[in-house]
Scaffold this motif. Structure first.
Motif, PDB file in Angstrom:
ATOM      1  N   HIS A  29       7.913  -2.468   0.268  1.00 18.34           N
ATOM      2  CA  HIS A  29       7.290  -2.247   1.576  1.00 18.34           C
ATOM      3  C   HIS A  29       6.105  -3.203   1.748  1.00 18.34           C
ATOM      4  N   THR A  30       6.117  -3.925   2.879  1.00 18.49           N
ATOM      5  CA  THR A  30       5.052  -4.895   3.098  1.00 18.49           C
ATOM      6  C   THR A  30       3.876  -4.308   3.872  1.00 18.49           C
ATOM      7  N   ALA A  31       4.108  -3.230   4.585  1.00 17.68           N
ATOM      8  CA  ALA A  31       3.048  -2.617   5.383  1.00 17.68           C
ATOM      9  C   ALA A  31       2.484  -1.392   4.667  1.00 17.68           C
ATOM     10  N   LEU A  32       1.159  -1.283   4.662  1.00 17.96           N
ATOM     11  CA  LEU A  32       0.494  -0.161   4.005  1.00 17.96           C
ATOM     12  C   LEU A  32      -0.627   0.320   4.899  1.00 17.96           C
ATOM     13  N   TYR A  33      -0.745   1.632   5.018  1.00 18.85           N
ATOM     14  CA  TYR A  33      -1.698   2.254   5.930  1.00 18.85           C
ATOM     15  C   TYR A  33      -2.539   3.302   5.193  1.00 18.85           C
ATOM     16  N   TRP A  34      -3.774   3.422   5.599  1.00 17.67           N
ATOM     17  CA  TRP A  34      -4.620   4.532   5.148  1.00 17.67           C
ATOM     18  C   TRP A  34      -5.031   5.344   6.373  1.00 17.67           C
ATOM     19  N   TYR A  35      -4.880   6.657   6.258  1.00 19.16           N
ATOM     20  CA  TYR A  35      -5.329   7.588   7.282  1.00 19.16           C
ATOM     21  C   TYR A  35      -6.186   8.659   6.617  1.00 19.16           C
ATOM     22  N   ARG A  36      -7.020   9.308   7.437  1.00 16.11           N
ATOM     23  CA  ARG A  36      -7.836  10.418   6.964  1.00 16.11           C
ATOM     24  C   ARG A  36      -7.518  11.640   7.817  1.00 16.11           C
ATOM     25  N   GLN A  50      -0.633  -5.703   6.298  1.00 19.20           N
ATOM     26  CA  GLN A  50       0.733  -6.175   6.549  1.00 19.20           C
ATOM     27  C   GLN A  50       0.894  -7.522   5.861  1.00 19.20           C
ATOM     28  N   GLY A  51       1.686  -7.518   4.795  1.00 16.01           N
ATOM     29  CA  GLY A  51       1.962  -8.744   4.072  1.00 16.01           C
ATOM     30  C   GLY A  51       0.686  -9.467   3.681  1.00 16.01           C
ATOM     31  N   ASN A  52       0.658 -10.767   3.970  1.00 20.96           N
ATOM     32  CA  ASN A  52      -0.500 -11.587   3.633  1.00 20.96           C
ATOM     33  C   ASN A  52      -1.490 -11.731   4.784  1.00 20.96           C
ATOM     34  N   ASP A  63     -19.640   1.062   6.941  1.00 24.91           N
ATOM     35  CA  ASP A  63     -19.537   0.025   5.910  1.00 24.91           C
ATOM     36  C   ASP A  63     -19.533   0.611   4.504  1.00 24.91           C
ATOM     37  N   ARG A  64     -19.603   1.937   4.383  1.00 25.85           N
ATOM     38  CA  ARG A  64     -19.462   2.544   3.062  1.00 25.85           C
ATOM     39  C   ARG A  64     -17.981   2.589   2.638  1.00 25.85           C
ATOM     40  N   PHE A  65     -17.106   2.369   3.606  1.00 26.66           N
ATOM     41  CA  PHE A  65     -15.671   2.417   3.351  1.00 26.66           C
ATOM     42  C   PHE A  65     -15.123   1.003   3.232  1.00 26.66           C
ATOM     43  N   SER A  66     -14.293   0.772   2.224  1.00 23.69           N
ATOM     44  CA  SER A  66     -13.617  -0.511   2.085  1.00 23.69           C
ATOM     45  C   SER A  66     -12.274  -0.274   1.415  1.00 23.69           C
ATOM     46  N   ALA A  67     -11.392  -1.214   1.588  1.00 19.72           N
ATOM     47  CA  ALA A  67     -10.080  -1.104   0.957  1.00 19.72           C
ATOM     48  C   ALA A  67      -9.575  -2.485   0.627  1.00 19.72           C
ATOM     49  N   GLU A  68      -8.794  -2.548  -0.418  1.00 19.56           N
ATOM     50  CA  GLU A  68      -8.158  -3.803  -0.780  1.00 19.56           C
ATOM     51  C   GLU A  68      -6.728  -3.515  -1.220  1.00 19.56           C
ATOM     52  N   ARG A  69      -5.954  -4.565  -1.156  1.00 22.81           N
ATOM     53  CA  ARG A  69      -4.568  -4.454  -1.576  1.00 22.81           C
ATOM     54  C   ARG A  69      -4.274  -5.658  -2.457  1.00 22.81           C
ATOM     55  N   THR A  70      -4.038  -5.410  -3.705  1.00 26.35           N
ATOM     56  CA  THR A  70      -3.848  -6.487  -4.664  1.00 26.35           C
ATOM     57  C   THR A  70      -2.371  -6.826  -4.821  1.00 26.35           C
ATOM     58  N   CYS A  92      -2.094   7.897   2.409  1.00 25.70           N
ATOM     59  CA  CYS A  92      -1.596   6.530   2.390  1.00 25.70           C
ATOM     60  C   CYS A  92      -0.138   6.552   2.838  1.00 25.70           C
ATOM     61  N   ALA A  93       0.286   5.519   3.499  1.00 29.42           N
ATOM     62  CA  ALA A  93       1.669   5.416   3.954  1.00 29.42           C
ATOM     63  C   ALA A  93       2.129   3.973   3.839  1.00 29.42           C
ATOM     64  N   SER A  94       3.440   3.787   3.773  1.00 33.20           N
ATOM     65  CA  SER A  94       3.980   2.432   3.757  1.00 33.20           C
ATOM     66  C   SER A  94       5.256   2.372   4.574  1.00 33.20           C
ATOM     67  N   SER A  95       5.590   1.162   5.003  1.00 32.20           N
ATOM     68  CA  SER A  95       6.842   0.945   5.723  1.00 32.20           C
ATOM     69  C   SER A  95       7.335  -0.453   5.396  1.00 32.20           C
ATOM     70  N   SER A  96       8.614  -0.695   5.697  1.00 30.20           N
ATOM     71  CA  SER A  96       9.212  -1.957   5.272  1.00 30.20           C
ATOM     72  C   SER A  96       8.666  -3.130   6.063  1.00 30.20           C
ATOM     73  N   ARG A  97       8.274  -2.896   7.312  1.00 27.04           N
ATOM     74  CA  ARG A  97       7.552  -3.895   8.101  1.00 27.04           C
ATOM     75  C   ARG A  97       6.510  -3.118   8.867  1.00 27.04           C
ATOM     76  N   SER A  98       6.109  -3.608  10.038  1.00 26.79           N
ATOM     77  CA  SER A  98       5.235  -2.783  10.855  1.00 26.79           C
ATOM     78  C   SER A  98       6.032  -1.559  11.285  1.00 26.79           C
ATOM     79  N   PHE A  99       5.358  -0.502  11.723  1.00 23.44           N
ATOM     80  CA  PHE A  99       6.042   0.762  11.947  1.00 23.44           C
ATOM     81  C   PHE A  99       7.036   0.716  13.092  1.00 23.44           C
ATOM     82  N   SER A 100       6.876  -0.243  14.013  1.00 24.25           N
ATOM     83  CA  SER A 100       7.766  -0.266  15.171  1.00 24.25           C
ATOM     84  C   SER A 100       9.216  -0.343  14.727  1.00 24.25           C
TER      85      SER A 100
END
Lengths: 115, 113
Positions: A29-36, A50-52, A63-70, A92-100
């Motif tokens: 999955h190239t797309a990754l999402y964070w929700y609260r 989404q990808g690169n 600015d106390r919140f940050s995220a990275e994807r390695t 956290c969620a993921s999909s094969s491309r964007s959710f559309s």
């Protein structure tokens, strides 16, 4: 398993401490999402990878919140100097491309309690 | 700010009854999704509707997207205890980020045997 994996499932931390939440998306999955999700509230968008491409950080509440994807796979959401209002389930969620047109798969969430 | 209002917020019914959950907004969405979430789990996608006026059926569940693509409804026929859960609608704004789904606060459904 083959689903989205999140850790820890539960975290209790003291106000002012930093926390890291981890997400392993579904392989490929190239797309990754964070929700609260706060009690009694719907899901609040935090950040999208989404990808690169440069991530969409428009939902990060401060600015106390940050995220990275390695390496285009695992993602870490970091909350610095936690406050009581940060208590929520972080999904956290993921999909094969964007959710559309593509199904988004959610993990079971990391339940954060700040005391 | 785009908002999705869901109603009712809570619904407790007996097995076999019918129910409808509503999702309304003043904004137009390019698509709308319905999810079901059980305690301790993440939301699971039930359906995506894209075209104004579209109706989709999933067994005893019927989903409708409003003609103007501002509202949607979920109708459950002959509810079962297994339908119990939190139902969430989520709208996608084509102008916004591909990752930014706007979620409603959910309808908590309890179906008693």
């Amino acid at each position: 398993g083959a689903g989205v994996s999140q850790s820890p499932s539960n975290k209790v931390t003291e106000k002012g401490k930093d926390v890291e939440l981890r997400c392993d998306p579904i392989s490929g999955h190239t797309a990754l999402y964070w929700y609260r999700q706060s009690l009694g509230q719907g899901l609040e968008f935090l950040i999208y990878f989404q990808g690169n491409s440069a991530p969409d950080k428009s939902g990060l509440p401060s600015d106390r919140f940050s995220a990275e994807r390695t390496g285009g796979s695992v993602s870490t959401l970091t909350i610095q100097r936690t406050q009581q209002e940060d208590s929520a389930v972080y999904l956290c969620a993921s999909s094969s491309r964007s959710f559309s047109g593509n199904t988004i798969y959610f993990g079971e969430g990391s339940w954060l309690t700040v005391v | 700010t785009q908002l999705l209002e869901q109603s009712p917020q809570f619904l407790s019914i007996q097995e076999g009854e019918n129910l409808t959950v509503y999702c309304n907004s003043s904004s137009v969405f390019s698509s709308l999704q319905w999810y079901r979430q059980e305690p301790g789990e993440g939301p699971v996608l039930l359906v995506t509707v894209v075209t104004g006026g579209e109706v989709k059926k999933l067994k005893r569940l019927t989903f409708q997207f409003g003609d103007a693509r501002k509202d949607s409804s979920l109708h459950i026929t002959a509810a079962q205890p297994g339908d119990t859960g939190l139902y969430l609608c989520a709208g996608a704004d084509q102008r916004g980020s591909q990752g930014n789904l706007i979620f409603g606060k959910g309808t908590k459904l309890s179906v008693k045997p």
